[in-house]
Design a protein around this motif. Structure first.
Motif, PDB file in Angstrom:
ATOM      1  N   ALA A   1       0.082   6.308  -9.862  1.00  0.00           N
ATOM      2  CA  ALA A   1      -0.680   5.219  -9.252  1.00  0.00           C
ATOM      3  C   ALA A   1       0.155   3.953  -9.062  1.00  0.00           C
ATOM      4  O   ALA A   1      -0.336   2.964  -8.510  1.00  0.00           O
ATOM      5  CB  ALA A   1      -1.906   4.910 -10.096  1.00  0.00           C
TER       6      ALA A   1
ATOM      7  N   LEU B   1       1.275   1.975 -11.444  1.00  0.00           N
ATOM      8  CA  LEU B   1       0.948   0.932 -12.409  1.00  0.00           C
ATOM      9  C   LEU B   1       2.162   0.544 -13.246  1.00  0.00           C
ATOM     10  O   LEU B   1       2.268  -0.602 -13.702  1.00  0.00           O
ATOM     11  CB  LEU B   1      -0.190   1.396 -13.322  1.00  0.00           C
ATOM     12  N   TRP B   2       3.065   1.479 -13.470  1.00  0.00           N
ATOM     13  CA  TRP B   2       4.261   1.247 -14.279  1.00  0.00           C
ATOM     14  C   TRP B   2       5.260   2.353 -14.006  1.00  0.00           C
ATOM     15  O   TRP B   2       4.917   3.387 -13.413  1.00  0.00           O
ATOM     16  CB  TRP B   2       3.907   1.188 -15.770  1.00  0.00           C
TER      17      TRP B   2
ATOM     18  N   GLY C   1      -0.653   7.143 -14.544  1.00  0.00           N
ATOM     19  CA  GLY C   1      -0.251   5.755 -14.376  1.00  0.00           C
ATOM     20  C   GLY C   1       0.972   5.585 -13.500  1.00  0.00           C
ATOM     21  O   GLY C   1       1.023   4.680 -12.656  1.00  0.00           O
ATOM     22  N   THR C   2       1.967   6.447 -13.674  1.00  0.00           N
ATOM     23  CA  THR C   2       3.161   6.349 -12.831  1.00  0.00           C
ATOM     24  C   THR C   2       2.866   6.747 -11.387  1.00  0.00           C
ATOM     25  O   THR C   2       3.404   6.150 -10.447  1.00  0.00           O
ATOM     26  CB  THR C   2       4.283   7.230 -13.393  1.00  0.00           C
TER      27      THR C   2
END
Length: 608
Positions: free
Chosen positions: A234, A236-237, A231-232
């Motif tokens: 990509a 996303l957050w 996620g990081t």
């Protein structure tokens, strides 16, 4: 008390058994606190205590299986009290509220939960053990261990030898610093990657087994590499947000698993039984007139499977008492006077008074020692019975006791309808968790007693002895650990992960990511009802990755062990017993040394 009853009591609840049981209770309870905090889990100690009781009693020339059963009951009773405290109270320290709780209040929490758990199990024994089809797999396994009577010198050497090995390993690692705590580490941002040099962690993986650990690792990979790394990467957050999502999702999955237990293992079976009972009642009602005219049959006011009067279980009526002294029912020509929920077939006013005294004492402890108002105290008492019954049902169905989840349910109820402090919310969860943990343990022991032929009243008295002793020991160990390592040692990636207490702390203080938590609760409930171990999945998501990886190594050791056993043609039952004995010894050895090291640190600090 007549002569037959006196002889039975001497044959089952003996001085030697009580002494060994109390010594074992101190050790098992202390190690259970350490294990629950360090591992984020608490394996049932029943097989370990059954074998230990047999070995030690036989060394003294005692061969009664019922005496061994009550001895192991005393030994293990404190472990679930320890679990109830360790799964809730450390959350106070995690939130930095250590100055707002004293050891007296922790003792009050443990005492109130213990008294309520003991009363509830006395009331529901007959309904949940004799009159139901609940299997209680842990209690059945303990009975099989006792009946097999294989705990001779070889088994004792394996058990205590593995304990000594694990204890020596812990000394070399934690005291002398010769063995590192973590090996095979990798510098991955946001992830604690490595393998713990912990025989205790390996033994947890070995005992839990392949399927559950596989789902545990699925959760670990999803949380660490899917959400944090993926996620990081990509975009996303950020890392902090990712870690909040992971902790919230893991907590939601674990809590959803608890709701799944309630739904699948408690609510649905009750609904099915209610439908079957209504169907049976309608059938019996249609034939009521014919039945009455014949002067026989079942009363329409009573379900067909219910006995007309309390009766003793078969092994108390017709079976030989496993080579022990005569069963309590022998020589009793009169009918039982009354029955307290099936707790005993010889219910006396003293028994009723004792249970009423326990309930009153628990309510007073809640009101006075924990400073709850009357409404909250009454709610805790009533809901402790409800949740303890739910715990007994869950353990009977699956062998799983989500005690902290039941504590959270009552915590949320109290928080919604009363004005209590954050610390008092932890007290609520602690009382309920202790009551539910003890209820699951006692009901499993009642199942063992039913199979072996142990008198239920004597067995319950053994539970009283062990549980009350366990309340003192569990609190003393918690105080010693805080004094030795400080409150900063609890939670996160610290010395004591205290996973369940972190969940309680988060529920009290605020959830980092509410959407992730809601998704976890729904997914956990659905997955458990579908037969997937959502609790293990949630643990994998929630715990640091190195803990999950180390546990998976233990499960891999189990796979290799099983294949070697099959390849060499070794008898499977004997091999499984050996593996369980050695793994239990390893688990006990390292945890016992951990507690001793903590007490030694406290003593050194006081002396200095």
């Amino acid at each position: 008390m007549n002569q037959a009853r006196t002889r039975a009591l001497r044959g089952q609840l003996s001085f030697a058994g009580i002494l060994i049981g109390c010594i074992g209770c101190v050790i098992i309870t202390a190690s259970s606190v350490y294990t629950a905090l360090k591992m984020g889990a608490l394996p049932w100690p029943t097989i370990f205590t059954s074998i230990t009781a047999l070995v030690l009693l036989r060394a003294l020339g005692h061969t009664s299986l019922n005496e061994a059963n009550i001895t192991q009951v005393i030994m293990s009773a404190g472990s679930m009290v320890a679990g109830g405290l360790a799964f809730t109270i450390p959350g106070i320290w995690i939130l930095g509220l250590a100055d707002e709780v004293s050891w007296q209040e922790m003792l009050a929490v443990a005492l109130a939960g213990t008294l309520l758990g003991l009363v509830c199990t006395a009331l529901i024994r007959k309904r949940f053990v004799e009159d139901s089809d609940l299997e209680y797999p842990i209690g059945t396994a303990a009975a099989e261990t006792l009946l097999a009577s294989t705990a001779g010198g070889s088994t004792g050497r394996k058990l205590f030898g593995s304990m000594a090995f694990a204890g020596l390993w812990a000394i070399l690692r934690d005291v002398l610093g010769i063995i590192p705590s973590l090996v095979a580490t990798l510098p991955i941002p946001g992830i604690s990657f490595g393998i713990q040099a912990s025989p205790m962690r390996f033994s947890v993986g070995f005992l839990v087994g392949g399927r559950s650990i596989a789902w545990w690792m699925v959760g670990a990979v999803l949380g660490s590499f899917g959400i944090i790394v993926g996620g990081t990467a990509a975009g996303l957050w950020d890392l902090g947000t990712a870690q909040g999502i992971v902790s919230s999702l893991g907590m939601g999955l674990m809590m959803g698993s608890g709701f799944g237990v309630v739904l699948r293992d408690i609510v649905l079976p009750l609904v099915r039984r209610a439908r079957a009972r209504r169907s049976s009642s309608s059938v019996s009602g249609s034939g009521e007139e014919a039945t009455v005219s014949e002067g026989a049959g079942v009363s329409p006011m009573r379900a067909p499977h219910e006995p007309e009067a309390p009766v003793a279980p078969p092994c108390e009526q017709d079976c030989p008492n496993r080579g022990d002294t005569p069963a309590p029912s022998q020589g009793m020509n009169k009918q039982p006077r009354a029955s307290l929920g099936g707790f005993t077939d010889y219910f006396s006013r003293f028994d009723a008074g004792l249970l009423a005294l326990f309930v009153a004492a628990a309510a007073l402890v809640c009101c006075i020692a924990l400073s709850f108002g009357p409404f909250v105290s009454v709610a805790i008492v009533l809901l402790s019975f409800v949740t303890a019954i739910m715990s007994a049902q869950s353990v009977g169905q699956s062998g799983i006791d989500p005690m902290e989840i039941f504590g959270l349910i009552v915590l949320l109820f109290v928080a919604a309808f009363s004005d209590v402090t954050q610390v008092q919310l932890f007290f609520v969860a602690g009382v309920i968790a202790v009551a539910c943990g003890l209820a699951g343990d006692v009901m499993s022991d009642f199942k063992t007693g039913q199979i072996v032929g142990t008198n239920p009243r004597d067995l319950w008295l053994g539970q009283v002895i062990g549980a009350l002793l366990g309340t003192v020991v569990a609190v003393a160990v918690l105080v010693a650990l805080v004094a030795a390592y400080g409150t900063d040692a609890f939670g996160g990636d610290n010395l004591f992960v205290a996973a369940q207490a972190q969940v309680v702390a988060t529920m009290v203080s605020g959830i980092p990511s509410v959407p992730a938590f809601v998704v976890g609760v729904v997914a956990g409930t659905v997955l458990y009802c579908a037969g997937i171990p959502a609790m293990m999945l949630g643990l994998g998501v929630y715990l640091p990755f190195y803990m999950s990886l180390t546990t998976a190594v233990g499960a891999l050791i189990r796979v290799v062990f099983d294949r070697v056993v099959a390849a060499r043609g070794i008898e499977k039952g004997a091999a499984e017993e050996t593996g369980a004995v050695v793994a239990s010894g390893v688990l006990g050895g390292e945890s016992i040394v951990g507690v001793i090291v903590a007490f030694a640190s406290v003593a050194a600090g006081l002396a200095g």
